[in-house]
Design a protein around this motif. Structure first.
Motif, PDB file in Angstrom:
ATOM      1  N   ASP A 380       0.578  -1.833  -0.268  1.00 37.64           N
ATOM      2  CA  ASP A 380      -0.275  -0.402  -0.141  1.00 37.64           C
ATOM      3  C   ASP A 380       0.625   1.219  -0.018  1.00 37.64           C
ATOM      4  OD1 ASP A 380      -2.240  -1.489  -0.277  1.00 37.64           O
ATOM      5  OD2 ASP A 380      -2.360  -1.340   2.822  1.00 37.64           O
ATOM      6  N   GLU A 417      -0.987  -4.658  -6.118  1.00 40.15           N
ATOM      7  CA  GLU A 417      -1.822  -3.920  -4.759  1.00 40.15           C
ATOM      8  C   GLU A 417      -2.753  -4.559  -4.115  1.00 40.15           C
ATOM      9  OE1 GLU A 417      -3.848  -1.622  -1.484  1.00 40.15           O
ATOM     10  OE2 GLU A 417      -4.230  -2.113  -3.846  1.00 40.15           O
ATOM     11  N   ASP A 421      -3.948  -7.200  -1.398  1.00 36.89           N
ATOM     12  CA  ASP A 421      -5.449  -7.840  -0.422  1.00 36.89           C
ATOM     13  C   ASP A 421      -5.522  -8.600  -0.965  1.00 36.89           C
ATOM     14  OD1 ASP A 421      -5.025  -4.521   0.275  1.00 36.89           O
ATOM     15  OD2 ASP A 421      -6.516  -4.158  -1.731  1.00 36.89           O
TER      16      ASP A 421
END
Length: 556
Positions: A380, A417, A421
């Protein structure tokens, strides 16, 4: 009042000179940036060839700072040794003097023609090198117009008592002139503009030759200060060896020239009575002699820099960007290269997350699950930093290829990214659920999951390679990996329903969890493919809208 208006005119013409220099540099960078970078990368086998490469590339770019940023990136990546990199910078310092030589002659009459030609070329086609060359011609025309106006304005200033008092107070102090020249070059990020302005002052007798030469020495030092302060390297001084070495060569050369300034003044004025031409000649001669003195000494110089700035382990937070060099915003091709290098770190972090998830599924280590989930914070942070860095690039300075590459970097980082997640929010919680409920996978199911995660790790490495090479064949192979995950999900779904029919709740629960994990892996793989394969296939026309719609219906 008239003097105040003249000062405003002076500031305006200096701004026009700086803007013209900027247009020339950005136009050349947009037209040739990637090719010039490739030339630098290939011509570094000997220090002689490296010197000539630096001279030629900088003569075209008209920015030793741009050349230095390219070389700093090569050195930081370990692609180029320090000795040829220093040779390139010696050549770059000579190359940036060539446009000064050209503009030292009275060629102001061609300025309107250059602007006219540039405007016609600039407006013809915004997607071609023709457009970028138009920008170069406009910039050259503006530089000539600004210089012509500065020379005329200096005629008015040279007899003004306050202006003569100001210049007279520093003209007799060479060291003060060096400081002024260095500060001006550092503030404007352009030694060319400062030298050209000094030529205008000298042409009108506003400053004596010795003071003009000292200003030129300062300009050479100032242009070498910027990469040291703002260049790549972060907190590791070893990455600043090239910029510091370049600054030291200029400092030593300037110190020697300062000690011999009086005889140099007599020699230069005797050889060239025209004060403006004398300043241009001194600028070129200083860099030529500095290069001639240091080229044979690069081996001991590099050894000294290695001892003074040794390699050390990077103690920085892994979530902190390493390659996002703020000074590189002036050279889009370098800035995009820095962002791409930083983006590759996301691939490394995602691969380590998949390795952690594999071990978590294998042995149920809760501490390992926690450590693996924390790595998502690194993804992140890096993704946010890269996006912020790229949004600072001036769209006006980006060519069509630059804009395409910027979009691909953003697509790569955002998809990786998102894949992280899924590992953090889906895959690892499912692994924790298996431990909490005491569910045991069938040996075949567990082996399949481990094999698929290993396959995803391979796909991440393939995506990272594809991101840099843009090889269509690799893109096709990576895209075909979606079929493997889709078939595994179909098989697992059929097996799961068979187990439900057998009426064994414990086996059915483990089977359902196995199916959920497979869907997680399939989704992660979709993000990996979208990160690197889709941009290449879309560019070649192999990614059809119907394919995207089909993927969406099937969950990726």
């Amino acid at each position: 009042m008239a003097f105040a208006i003249s000062l405003i005119d002076l500031a305006g013409y200096i701004a026009l000179l700086l803007w013209g220099t900027h247009m020339v540099q950005t136009g050349v960078q947009r037209a040739f940036g990637a090719n010039l970078r490739a030339v630098l990368g290939k011509a570094l086998k000997t220090r002689g060839r490296a010197f000539l490469a630096g001279l030629g590339v900088t003569a075209i770019l008209q920015s030793s700072t741009a050349t230095g940023l390219m070389m700093s990136g090569f050195v930081a990546d370990g692609l180029v040794a320090l000795i040829p990199a220093l040779a390139v910078m010696l050549g770059a310092n000579v190359g940036t003097t060539l446009i000064v030589q050209v503009l030292s002659f009275d060629v102001s009459a061609v300025a309107p023609g250059l602007v006219l030609i540039g405007v016609v070329m600039f407006r013809r086609d915004s997607s071609s090198q023709f457009h970028d060359f138009g920008r170069v011609f406009i910039g050259l025309g503006l530089m000539l117009l600004a210089l012509h106006q500065l020379v005329q304005l200096m005629e008015q200033f040279k007899d003004a008592p306050s202006f003569r008092l100001l210049l007279g107070s520093v003209a007799t102090i060479p060291f003060a002139n060096i400081i002024i020249g260095a500060l001006a070059a550092w503030a404007t990020h352009s030694s060319v503009a400062v030298v050209l302005l000094t030529m205008s002052l000298a042409a009108n007798g506003a400053v004596p030759p010795a003071a003009a030469f000292a200003l030129v020495l300062g300009a050479n030092i100032g242009s070498a200060i910027t990469p040291v302060i703002e260049g790549p390297g972060g907190d590791d001084p070893a990455h600043r060896r090239l910029s510091i070495g370049n600054l030291l060569t200029r400092l030593i050369g300037a110190a020697a020239a300062l000690a011999l300034l009086q005889p140099i003044e007599g020699l230069m004025t005797a050889l060239e009575p025209d004060a403006s031409r004398a300043v241009a000649n001194f600028h070129t001669l200083f860099n030529l002699l500095t290069a001639a003195a240091f080229l044979p000494l690069l081996t001991p110089c590099a050894g000294l820099l290695n001892r003074l700035l040794p390699d050390r382990a990077d103690p920085a937070d892994p979530a902190r960007p390493r390659y996002l060099d703020m000074a590189a915003h002036e050279v889009p091709i370098v800035a995009l290269g820095a962002a791409a290098r930083e983006a590759l770190r996301l691939a490394d972090v995602l691969a380590s997350m998949l390795d952690g998830a594999r071990e978590a599924l294998r042995n149920g280590d809760r501490r390992l699950m926690v450590e693996t989930r924390r790595r998502d914070d690194i993804l992140d942070s890096l993704n946010t930093a890269i996006k912020a860095y790229l949004t600072r690039l001036d769209p006006e300075n980006l060519s069509g290829d630059d804009r395409r590459r910027l979009k691909e970097i953003l697509q790569f980082t955002m998809n990786l990214e998102q894949a992280g997640d899924v590992v953090d929010l889906n895959l690892l919680p499912h692994a924790a659920k298996r431990v909490a409920r005491g569910l045991v996978f069938e040996d075949k199911d567990r082996a399949e999951l481990i094999a698929l995660i290993d396959r995803l790790s391979t796909n991440v490495r393939t995506a990272a390679s594809l991101f840099m090479t843009e090889d269509v064949r690799v893109a096709r192979l990576l895209a075909e990996e979606k079929v493997t995950l889709r078939e595994a999900e179909a098989r697992a779904t059929a097996v799961h329903f068979d187990r439900l029919r057998d009426g064994r709740p414990d086996v059915a629960q483990a089977s359902a969890l196995h199916l959920d994990i497979l869907r997680d892996l399939k989704l992660i793989n979709s993000y990996i493919v979208a990160a690197a394969a889709y941009p290449v296939l879309e560019r070649t026309g192999e990614l059809l809208p119907s394919r995207l719609a089909d993927d969406a219906r099937q969950g990726g």
